[in-house]
Design an enzyme around this catalytic site. Sequence first.
Site, PDB file in Angstrom:
ATOM      1  CB  SER A  42      38.440  42.753  41.072  1.00 50.70           C
ATOM      2  OG  SER A  42      38.767  43.925  41.790  1.00 50.70           O
ATOM      3  CG  ASP A 194      37.207  45.748  39.352  1.00 50.88           C
ATOM      4  OD1 ASP A 194      36.628  44.685  39.061  1.00 50.88           O
ATOM      5  OD2 ASP A 194      37.846  45.915  40.407  1.00 50.88           O
TER       6      ASP A 194
END
Length: 338
Positions: A42, A194
């Site tokens: 991320s 993510d």
Amino acid sequence: MSFKILCCDGGGIRGVITALLIQDLDKSFGIVAGANGFAGTSTGGLISLGLVNGVAIGDIVNVYENDGATIFKPNGWLLEAQAKQQDKAPAQSTAELLGSGPGIFECQYVNTGLQSVAQQLVGSGPLSSASRFVAVNSARLWDPSQNSWEPCTISNGPSNAYRGISMVDAALATSAAPTYFPPYQVGSYGYFADGGTFANNPSMTAMVEAIYQGYASGTSDILMLSLGTGVNPVGISPSSVSNPLDWGVTHWLWPFSDGTVPATALLNLTMDATAELAAIQAGQMLGGNYMRGNVPLAQPFGLDDYKNVGELVSATQDYIKNSPEWAKVRNWVEANWT
């Protein structure tokens, strides 16, 4: 000679913590130039891809400090934001009405601003063009060969299935936080979410990928520095579970904090627990060749809490200056990395 990997956790705007920690170590010990590879999830993936692309760590710090409003561009007038106001005085501004994530009926933010920042950090070249090892985590939402979704470690390794995608695609795929940003499409591979959904701390996935791709012959060859995005003081106290049978979707996934129960408790538990598990396992596997640094926070900060980035900076500066734990990290880096 050890294969040195710098690992960066996920955590949205709290990536400023990771970037500041790197900056401190880089000024003293040149850890960026000394790293053989980078790994991230991320926001940590953005940092890792930026560093392997030659972006100065100071420039990355500046992005977090100044570009939060660009990254977190609201996805219109959301009904859930209005619902937040139902027991409050009327909103006085658009920002107050829109509130912060997560989104309920739609993604809280569009990803156009995130994409522009990613292009600034990682350039437009293919992932395979990186001069050093780099790996980021993402969740592919559909793999037709398995009729299912799958966790992916995307790297420039010679046999990695995704090494041909662009650095921007890798950056957007690893940072498509569910309910905050939309799933991100990478060509014919479909949509990705993510990597914090399964590996918010990339230590273990980076270790395995480096060995599998032939950068290291085994764990004894790896030296790993893992830096977090702050330890949020969150959890679910026994007093908050008055009746365990009540704990369905409305408790585990409720989008607003309620007493000591954090918003979207299940999502936060997943990210925090996987990060801590990876730190424990990597420490067990690498022993003294693994070091972890993270900043304890006095209050919780959301992934999108960019308006309070100054508080994150202050907490990190205090940790760097005064924490005995950070002094241990610096001593380890000086003894092992330089």
